[in-house]
Design a protein around this motif. Structure first.
Motif, PDB file in Angstrom:
ATOM      1  N   TYR A 251      59.937  29.868  48.117  1.00 53.36           N
ATOM      2  CA  TYR A 251      59.326  31.404  47.992  1.00 53.36           C
ATOM      3  C   TYR A 251      58.443  31.409  49.058  1.00 53.36           C
ATOM      4  O   TYR A 251      58.039  30.478  49.769  1.00 53.36           O
ATOM      5  N   THR A 252      58.104  32.796  49.399  1.00 50.83           N
ATOM      6  CA  THR A 252      57.115  33.233  50.551  1.00 50.83           C
ATOM      7  C   THR A 252      56.041  33.828  50.033  1.00 50.83           C
ATOM      8  O   THR A 252      55.830  33.660  48.753  1.00 50.83           O
ATOM      9  N   GLN A 253      55.242  33.922  50.914  1.00 52.52           N
ATOM     10  CA  GLN A 253      53.777  34.376  50.406  1.00 52.52           C
ATOM     11  C   GLN A 253      53.967  35.726  49.478  1.00 52.52           C
ATOM     12  O   GLN A 253      52.976  36.121  48.414  1.00 52.52           O
ATOM     13  N   SER A 254      54.951  36.606  49.925  1.00 53.98           N
ATOM     14  CA  SER A 254      54.916  38.077  49.201  1.00 53.98           C
ATOM     15  C   SER A 254      55.461  37.643  47.555  1.00 53.98           C
ATOM     16  O   SER A 254      54.965  38.330  46.533  1.00 53.98           O
ATOM     17  N   HIS A 255      56.253  36.564  47.595  1.00 53.10           N
ATOM     18  CA  HIS A 255      56.456  36.225  45.976  1.00 53.10           C
ATOM     19  C   HIS A 255      55.487  35.764  45.435  1.00 53.10           C
ATOM     20  O   HIS A 255      55.086  35.991  44.089  1.00 53.10           O
ATOM     21  N   VAL A 256      54.557  35.018  46.149  1.00 49.98           N
ATOM     22  CA  VAL A 256      53.223  34.339  45.403  1.00 49.98           C
ATOM     23  C   VAL A 256      52.127  35.628  45.143  1.00 49.98           C
ATOM     24  O   VAL A 256      51.652  35.730  44.098  1.00 49.98           O
ATOM     25  N   ASP A 257      52.042  36.626  46.041  1.00 47.74           N
ATOM     26  CA  ASP A 257      51.240  37.743  45.754  1.00 47.74           C
ATOM     27  C   ASP A 257      51.691  38.406  44.557  1.00 47.74           C
ATOM     28  O   ASP A 257      51.009  39.069  43.583  1.00 47.74           O
ATOM     29  N   PHE A 258      53.106  38.629  44.185  1.00 38.61           N
ATOM     30  CA  PHE A 258      53.658  39.338  42.967  1.00 38.61           C
ATOM     31  C   PHE A 258      53.120  38.513  41.768  1.00 38.61           C
ATOM     32  O   PHE A 258      52.951  39.081  40.800  1.00 38.61           O
ATOM     33  N   LEU A 259      53.320  36.966  41.915  1.00 43.97           N
ATOM     34  CA  LEU A 259      53.085  36.402  40.852  1.00 43.97           C
ATOM     35  C   LEU A 259      51.543  36.598  40.421  1.00 43.97           C
ATOM     36  O   LEU A 259      51.245  36.765  39.039  1.00 43.97           O
ATOM     37  N   ILE A 260      50.554  36.701  41.474  1.00 42.54           N
ATOM     38  CA  ILE A 260      49.361  36.794  41.309  1.00 42.54           C
ATOM     39  C   ILE A 260      49.001  38.087  40.501  1.00 42.54           C
ATOM     40  O   ILE A 260      48.167  37.861  39.573  1.00 42.54           O
ATOM     41  N   GLU A 261      49.787  39.174  40.564  1.00 41.89           N
ATOM     42  CA  GLU A 261      49.637  40.291  40.038  1.00 41.89           C
ATOM     43  C   GLU A 261      50.242  40.292  38.496  1.00 41.89           C
ATOM     44  O   GLU A 261      49.482  40.859  37.472  1.00 41.89           O
ATOM     45  N   VAL A 262      51.100  39.588  38.462  1.00 41.23           N
ATOM     46  CA  VAL A 262      51.627  39.492  36.948  1.00 41.23           C
ATOM     47  C   VAL A 262      50.856  38.562  36.085  1.00 41.23           C
ATOM     48  O   VAL A 262      50.625  39.073  34.945  1.00 41.23           O
ATOM     49  N   ILE A 263      50.400  37.671  36.625  1.00 44.51           N
ATOM     50  CA  ILE A 263      49.624  36.710  35.714  1.00 44.51           C
ATOM     51  C   ILE A 263      48.214  37.348  35.577  1.00 44.51           C
ATOM     52  O   ILE A 263      47.765  37.202  34.279  1.00 44.51           O
ATOM     53  N   THR A 264      47.721  38.163  36.602  1.00 47.10           N
ATOM     54  CA  THR A 264      46.398  38.770  36.238  1.00 47.10           C
ATOM     55  C   THR A 264      46.796  39.963  35.138  1.00 47.10           C
ATOM     56  O   THR A 264      45.822  39.973  34.496  1.00 47.10           O
ATOM     57  N   GLU A 265      47.790  40.462  35.025  1.00 43.35           N
ATOM     58  CA  GLU A 265      48.111  41.620  34.138  1.00 43.35           C
ATOM     59  C   GLU A 265      48.265  40.956  32.534  1.00 43.35           C
ATOM     60  O   GLU A 265      47.407  41.229  31.813  1.00 43.35           O
ATOM     61  N   VAL A 266      48.937  39.766  32.515  1.00 42.55           N
ATOM     62  CA  VAL A 266      49.058  39.090  31.306  1.00 42.55           C
ATOM     63  C   VAL A 266      47.492  38.639  30.651  1.00 42.55           C
ATOM     64  O   VAL A 266      47.344  38.502  29.835  1.00 42.55           O
ATOM     65  N   TYR A 267      46.779  38.312  31.989  1.00 41.96           N
ATOM     66  CA  TYR A 267      45.611  37.715  31.516  1.00 41.96           C
ATOM     67  C   TYR A 267      44.505  38.997  30.945  1.00 41.96           C
ATOM     68  O   TYR A 267      44.005  38.882  29.928  1.00 41.96           O
ATOM     69  N   LYS A 268      44.823  40.133  31.212  1.00 40.86           N
ATOM     70  CA  LYS A 268      43.962  41.199  30.963  1.00 40.86           C
ATOM     71  C   LYS A 268      44.207  41.597  29.501  1.00 40.86           C
ATOM     72  O   LYS A 268      43.404  42.017  28.725  1.00 40.86           O
ATOM     73  N   LYS A 269      45.687  41.451  28.980  1.00 43.06           N
ATOM     74  CA  LYS A 269      45.820  41.772  27.780  1.00 43.06           C
ATOM     75  C   LYS A 269      45.983  40.374  26.699  1.00 43.06           C
ATOM     76  O   LYS A 269      46.771  40.326  25.899  1.00 43.06           O
ATOM     77  N   ARG A 270      45.249  39.383  27.258  1.00 43.23           N
ATOM     78  CA  ARG A 270      45.536  38.010  26.543  1.00 43.23           C
ATOM     79  C   ARG A 270      45.189  38.064  25.133  1.00 43.23           C
ATOM     80  O   ARG A 270      45.742  37.618  24.300  1.00 43.23           O
ATOM     81  N   ASN A 271      44.221  39.023  24.751  1.00 41.18           N
ATOM     82  CA  ASN A 271      43.713  38.962  23.434  1.00 41.18           C
ATOM     83  C   ASN A 271      44.957  39.515  22.251  1.00 41.18           C
ATOM     84  O   ASN A 271      44.911  39.392  21.189  1.00 41.18           O
ATOM     85  N   GLU A 272      45.810  40.328  23.012  1.00 40.67           N
ATOM     86  CA  GLU A 272      47.101  40.652  22.255  1.00 40.67           C
ATOM     87  C   GLU A 272      48.176  39.602  22.020  1.00 40.67           C
ATOM     88  O   GLU A 272      49.195  39.640  21.162  1.00 40.67           O
ATOM     89  N   LEU A 273      48.125  38.564  22.840  1.00 40.77           N
ATOM     90  CA  LEU A 273      49.102  37.482  22.606  1.00 40.77           C
ATOM     91  C   LEU A 273      49.100  36.869  21.319  1.00 40.77           C
ATOM     92  O   LEU A 273      48.010  36.540  20.754  1.00 40.77           O
ATOM     93  N   LYS A 274      50.423  36.397  20.929  1.00 36.45           N
ATOM     94  CA  LYS A 274      50.498  35.998  19.408  1.00 36.45           C
ATOM     95  C   LYS A 274      50.859  34.275  19.648  1.00 36.45           C
ATOM     96  O   LYS A 274      51.536  34.184  20.497  1.00 36.45           O
ATOM     97  N   GLY A 275      50.566  33.827  18.597  1.00 37.55           N
ATOM     98  CA  GLY A 275      51.187  32.247  18.678  1.00 37.55           C
ATOM     99  C   GLY A 275      52.497  32.414  18.301  1.00 37.55           C
ATOM    100  O   GLY A 275      53.221  33.167  17.869  1.00 37.55           O
ATOM    101  N   TYR A 276      53.048  31.010  18.308  1.00 35.41           N
ATOM    102  CA  TYR A 276      54.471  30.778  17.982  1.00 35.41           C
ATOM    103  C   TYR A 276      54.840  29.550  16.997  1.00 35.41           C
ATOM    104  O   TYR A 276      53.907  28.806  16.842  1.00 35.41           O
ATOM    105  N   LYS A 277      55.753  29.470  16.158  1.00 41.07           N
ATOM    106  CA  LYS A 277      56.014  28.262  15.635  1.00 41.07           C
ATOM    107  C   LYS A 277      57.459  27.860  15.953  1.00 41.07           C
ATOM    108  O   LYS A 277      58.185  28.676  16.283  1.00 41.07           O
ATOM    109  N   ILE A 278      57.662  26.645  15.688  1.00 49.04           N
ATOM    110  CA  ILE A 278      59.043  25.788  15.851  1.00 49.04           C
ATOM    111  C   ILE A 278      59.865  26.089  14.808  1.00 49.04           C
ATOM    112  O   ILE A 278      59.318  25.748  13.620  1.00 49.04           O
ATOM    113  N   ILE A 279      61.176  26.339  15.189  1.00 51.76           N
ATOM    114  CA  ILE A 279      62.115  26.531  13.857  1.00 51.76           C
ATOM    115  C   ILE A 279      63.094  25.419  13.902  1.00 51.76           C
ATOM    116  O   ILE A 279      64.014  25.395  13.316  1.00 51.76           O
ATOM    117  N   TYR A 280      63.302  24.909  15.323  1.00 51.47           N
ATOM    118  CA  TYR A 280      64.307  23.765  15.448  1.00 51.47           C
ATOM    119  C   TYR A 280      63.655  22.825  16.689  1.00 51.47           C
ATOM    120  O   TYR A 280      63.132  23.351  17.493  1.00 51.47           O
TER     121      TYR A 280
END
Ligand SMILES: *Cc1c(COP(=O)(O)O)cnc(C)c1O
Length: 460
Positions: free
Chosen positions: A414-443
Motif C-alpha cells: 500500500y502507498t501513503q494515500s491508502h494509509v491516509d484513507f485508513l486514518i480517516e476511516v479509523i478516526t470516523e469509527v472512533y468518533k462514534k465509538r459510543n454507539e458500538l455494540k459487543g458481540y457473543k460467540i455462537i460457534y
C-alpha cells in the motif's frame, strides 16, 4: 539527504485493482461471514490489514528468481542458494526449509515437546503456543512489565523479563525446559522490538542452566533496524551486522519467510545441534518433503533467498518502519488509543480504551474490527480475548491480558494515500465509538478458535 519526506523505495511495475463496495453490501457480507473477517472473501475487502504474513509484494528480482527456480527433487541449486543466504545471516549449521513458520514449529516441538515440558518466551505467537500445547507441553509468556502497558512509551517493549525467567527455570526445573524462545519482534505483544542487550542476557541466563535459546525470527530485520535506531552502539552498524549478532546468541531459529523474507510462502528451521538436526530432517521427510525443498518448490526457495537480501536494505527498512510510525502518529493525534510507540509491522488499537463500555466478555476488539469493515471496507484482526481467551472450569471466560485490534501492514503493498484513507476511516469509527455494540460467540473450534468462530452482535 536534506529532504524529510521518506518515499517508497520502489516504483510499481504491476498493479492489482481493488474492488469498491458500499456499506449496505458490506452489512450483508459481514453477516454472512458470521461477523468474523477471516471468513470474508478478500475481493470484498478494500484495504486488507488482516495480516502482514504472506502478503508482501515481490520484487522484479524475486519474480526473476521464480523463473530461475531449479525444480530438481534432490540437490536443487535453488536450495543451495537459499541455504547460503540463510547461513550468511544466521550462521547456523543446519538449514531446513519448511513450507511456513508453523511447519518448523511443528517439527521442532514434536521432537523436543511432550507432557511435563515447559517453554518460556517473551510472548508466544498463537501458532507457536498451539504447536507446544498440542504435544502436551505448556507455554509461558514472560514479557517484561513495561510491555504489558499499551500507554507507556519505551524503546524495547518486547524484552524478556529476566528475573521472571530465572524464577521460572528454578520453579519448573531446567531439565524440564527443552529450550527457551525469544520472539523478534514481539508480534502478539504489539510488534515491539527486543534489544540486543536483552537477547544477550537471555542467552547468558539460559547458558547458566544449560538451556538452548531459539529465536522466533519472523521479523528479524525489523527488529535489527529498531536496534540500530534505538540502542547505543549500533547506530553505525548495518542491519545485516546487527542481525548476525542477534543470531550469534541463538542455538536455533524458527522463521516464517512470509514476513521478513518478503515472500508469499515459505519458512525454515535452522539449528546448530547435529543430533537434533537429524531428528528434524527425518520428521521433515515424513511431513514436508525431502531435505532440500521441505514443502516448497525450488522457485519459492529462490524468492526467499532474494527476499532475505532485500529486507536488510536500509532504505527499505527506513521506509517500512517510518510508514507504520506515520500511521501511528496520525492516529494518536486524532485521539485514538494505540500501543505506543508504534510497532514494526502493525498498529495495535487498544480496544479497552477505545470502547471502554464493552467488557472483555463481549469482545471489544471484535466490535471495532466489524465496524472498521462496515465503515470503510478495512479488514483488521482482533488480538485479545477472541484469540487468546480461555475458559475456567465453570465455563467463564478468562480474558486475554490485552484487548487489541491489529492493523497489520503488508510489505511494499500500500502507498501513503491508502494509509491516509485508513486514518480517516479509523478516526470516523472512533468518533462514534459510543454507539458500538459487543458481540457473543455462537460457534467456536476447540483450538485456534479465532480463525473460524462465528459471532452475533449484542443488541443492548
Ligand atoms: C507468523 C508467525 C509464526 C507462524 O508462521 P506461519 O508462516 O504463519 O506458519 C510464528 N511466529 C510468529 C512470531 C509469527 O509472526
Amino acid at each position: 539527504m536534506k529532504y524529510k519526506t521518506i518515499i517508497e523505495p520502489f516504483k510499481i511495475k504491476s498493479v492489482e485493482p481493488i474492488r469498491f463496495t458500499n456499506r449496505e453490501e458490506r452489512e450483508v457480507l459481514l453477516k454472512e461471514a458470521g461477523y468474523n473477517p477471516f471468513m470474508l472473501h478478500s475481493d470484498d475487502v478494500l484495504v486488507d490489514l488482516l495480516t502482514d504474513s504472506g502478503t508482501s509484494a515481490m520484487s522484479s528480482k524475486q519474480w526473476a528468481g521464480i523463473m530461475e527456480g531449479d525444480e530438481a527433487y534432490a540437490g536443487s541449486k535453488s536450495y543451495y542458494r537459499f541455504e547460503a543466504v540463510v547461513r550468511s545471516i544466521t550462521q547456523m549449521k543446519h538449514i531446513i526449509p519448511t513450507h511456513q513458520g508453523r511447519a518448523a514449529e511443528k517439527i521442532l516441538f514434536s521432537i523436543v515437546g511432550g507432557p511435563g515440558k515447559y517453554f518460556p518466551n517473551n510472548t508466544h505467537f498463537d501458532t507457536t503456543r498451539a504447536n507446544i500445547e498440542f504435544t502436551g507441553s505448556e507455554a509461558f509468556d514472560l514479557l517484561n512489565e513495561v510491555g504489558k502497558h499499551p500507554e507507556i512509551r519505551a524503546d524495547f517493549k518486547g524484552n524478556m523479563d529476566l528475573e521472571k525467567l530465572e524464577a521460572f527455570i528454578n520453579e519448573k526445573g531446567a531439565e524440564n525446559i527443552p529450550l527457551c524462545l525469544i520472539t523478534v519482534t514481539n508480534n502478539s505483544g504489539g510488534g515491539q522490538p527486543v534489544s540486543m542487550q536483552n537477547i544477550r542476557e537471555t542467552k547468558q541466563l539460559c547458558s547458566k542452566y544449560g538451556i538452548p535459546l531459539f529465536i522466533d525470527a519472523c521479523r528479524f530485520a525489523e527488529n535489527a533496524y529498531f536496534i540500530k535506531l534505538r540502542e547505543k552502539g549500533y547506530e553505525n552498524k548495518t542491519p545485516l551486522e546487527i542481525a548476525q549478532e542477534m543470531f550469534s546468541y541463538a542455538d536455533g531459529v524458527t522463521m516464517s519467510a512470509k514476513k521478513d523474507a518478503l515472500v508469499n510462502i515459505g519458512g525454515f528451521l535452522a539449528l546448530n545441534d547435529d543430533e537434533l538436526a537429524i531428528k528434524c530432517r527425518n520428521l521433515l521427510i515424513v511431513t514436508e518433503g525431502f531435505v532440500t525443498y521441505g514443502g516448497l518448490a525450488g522457485r519459492d526457495l529462490e524468492a526467499v533467498a532474494q527476499g532475505l537480501l532485500e529486507v536488510l536494505d536500509e532504505h527499505y527498512l527506513q521506509y517500512r518502519i517510518r510508514s507504520v510510525e506515520y500511521l501511528g502518529e496520525k492516529l494518536i493525534a486524532a485521539g485514538v488509543p494505540i500501543i505506543e510507540p508504534p510497532g514494526g509491522h502493525a498498529i495495535y488499537i487498544d480496544a479497552k480504551r477505545f470502547v471502554n463500555h464493552i467488557p472483555p466478555e463481549q469482545y471489544p476488539g471484535q466490535s471495532i474490527v466489524c465496524e472498521l469493515y462496515l465503515e470503510g471496507g478495512i479488514r483488521a484482526v482482533e488480538i485479545g480475548s477472541v484469540m487468546f481467551g480461555k475458559y475456567d472450569n465453570q465455563g467463564k471466560l478468562i480474558p486475554a491480558m490485552m484487548e487489541l485490534v491489529r492493523l497489520a501492514i503488508p510489505r511494499r503493498v500500500y502507498t501513503q494515500s491508502h494509509v491516509d484513507f485508513l486514518i480517516e476511516v479509523i478516526t470516523e469509527v472512533y468518533k462514534k465509538r459510543n454507539e458500538l455494540k459487543g458481540y457473543k460467540i455462537i460457534y467456536e473450534a476447540p483450538i485456534l478458535r479465532h480463525f473460524t468462530a462465528k459471532f452475533e452482535p449484542l443488541m443492548q
